[in-house]
Design an enzyme around this catalytic site. Sequence first.
Site, PDB file in Angstrom:
ATOM      1  N   ASP A 223       3.489 -14.537  16.737  1.00 12.09           N
ATOM      2  CA  ASP A 223       2.522 -15.608  17.032  1.00 12.09           C
ATOM      3  C   ASP A 223       2.601 -16.038  18.497  1.00 12.09           C
ATOM      4  O   ASP A 223       3.577 -15.753  19.180  1.00 12.09           O
ATOM      5  CB  ASP A 223       2.837 -16.856  16.194  1.00 12.09           C
ATOM      6  CG  ASP A 223       2.432 -16.680  14.735  1.00 12.09           C
ATOM      7  OD1 ASP A 223       2.078 -15.556  14.344  1.00 12.09           O
ATOM      8  OD2 ASP A 223       2.485 -17.683  14.004  1.00 12.09           O
ATOM      9  N   HIS A 277      -3.841 -23.595  20.220  1.00 14.11           N
ATOM     10  CA  HIS A 277      -2.715 -24.083  19.430  1.00 14.11           C
ATOM     11  C   HIS A 277      -2.792 -25.561  19.064  1.00 14.11           C
ATOM     12  O   HIS A 277      -1.775 -26.239  18.913  1.00 14.11           O
ATOM     13  CB  HIS A 277      -1.370 -23.783  20.099  1.00 14.11           C
ATOM     14  CG  HIS A 277      -0.297 -23.448  19.091  1.00 14.11           C
ATOM     15  ND1 HIS A 277       0.350 -24.417  18.360  1.00 14.11           N
ATOM     16  CD2 HIS A 277       0.196 -22.269  18.674  1.00 14.11           C
ATOM     17  CE1 HIS A 277       1.217 -23.822  17.550  1.00 14.11           C
ATOM     18  NE2 HIS A 277       1.145 -22.525  17.715  1.00 14.11           N
ATOM     19  N   HIS A 364       7.812 -14.670  17.506  1.00 14.42           N
ATOM     20  CA  HIS A 364       6.909 -15.101  18.578  1.00 14.42           C
ATOM     21  C   HIS A 364       7.094 -14.189  19.789  1.00 14.42           C
ATOM     22  O   HIS A 364       8.220 -14.078  20.287  1.00 14.42           O
ATOM     23  CB  HIS A 364       7.196 -16.550  18.951  1.00 14.42           C
ATOM     24  CG  HIS A 364       7.010 -17.493  17.803  1.00 14.42           C
ATOM     25  ND1 HIS A 364       7.991 -17.701  16.852  1.00 14.42           N
ATOM     26  CD2 HIS A 364       5.943 -18.245  17.429  1.00 14.42           C
ATOM     27  CE1 HIS A 364       7.534 -18.559  15.949  1.00 14.42           C
ATOM     28  NE2 HIS A 364       6.295 -18.904  16.267  1.00 14.42           N
TER      29      HIS A 364
HETATM   30 ZN    ZN Z   1       2.128 -20.896  16.786  1.00 16.87          ZN
END
Ligand code: ZN
Length: 409
Positions: A223, A277, A364
């Site tokens: 992500d 986000h 991430h």
């Molecule tokens: Zn995120």
Amino acid sequence: MKKISLILLFLCIGCSYQERVHTIIEEDENLLIGINYPNTPYNNLNNIIKMEVDNIYKDFKKKYDFSSTTIEKSELNIDYKKTEFEDYINIALDIHISSITLTKPIHYVKTYFFYKEKQTLTNIKELIDEESIIAIKKSLVKQNINIHYLDNYINQIQFFIEKDQSHFYLNINNELIEFVYDNNNIKFLKPITFKEEIQKVDIFYISNQTLDIHKKYVAITFDDGPSIYTKNILETLKKHNVNATFFVLGNKVETYQDLLKRSLNDGNVIGNHSYNHKWLIKLNKEEIKEQVNKTNEEIQKYTGYIPTLLRPTYGSVNQTLKNIPNMDIVLWTVDTMDWKYKSVSKIVSRATSCLKDGDIILMHDIYKRTANALEKIIAEIKKQGFEIVTVLELKEIQKLRKYEQINSS
Ligand code: ZN
């Protein structure tokens, strides 16, 4: 001679490893933080922006961390827009703060108009002629602002110039006043020439795997990217002949379009993780749709690929998100918490210690440690007898198994 070439080499390594968008995503017990700000080739500008962001971040943490006294989380979101001219670069930071202690969320804009050659910021009086400024002031007066009051504010007018129109902003008492002007109505004191845009290509997702329903599968997902570490991650995936699923932020797509094309070409899947986000479930229907659609449009514009997978920010889902047409919501079952844990071995063990068939691992691609952990994670997963596939392939396997079940019963 030797010295010079060494310095040059050092400089080149420096440039190629420069992050183009800085991302900070934090999910605390009380605070949600999603920050994206640019890193330009200009250090002076970067320092100014970084200082601003650091101050906002620290201030937010100081003011809004009520350590478990409230149930409702406070949220800080910083996003940015950028226009690049031949001689200038124009950045606008968009700052949102919401908290149960505020009667109304705070929203304000800070802009920077940077003269590349002199490495300095340009103010509105240097860029726009007196008469146009008076006209801009008048539009503000129309919005019920006292003109005398406004004289004190002239240097605080924030401006963002786009191809056809310019945005002017004034932040007064936590209130953002914005007015948009057609560029034809503004007399610029300096010639401003836009840099050319890059055209799109068409790429579609093709699975590299032959799927066997009797094998065990897991999916690795990333992500918040892309970032400079994504390149490294793509190389590791390719080296081990596996694919992952990347849930990207829409505002990074243009900057990292080359990495995205390459990622798709390698057989990876690109999914949607909102535009900047924001905590999606706190937005209204229209805003949620805009966050998702704008991101899909960016991905399609620069890669030709249309995402069908959506990972909502902070893993929070509501009915509006579930009802978005043609988008499948994908959460995760294994959280590496790589944003919190700084050690590679900890990330590897969190990713692989209790894996089961069908697991989706969350990581991430904005951390060096995550890129460094990937090789060991892949090796460990394979050692445990799992195949590594994309989320689309995982869904395909589930369908095949269902089909098999129906046919055999
Ligand atoms: Zn995120």
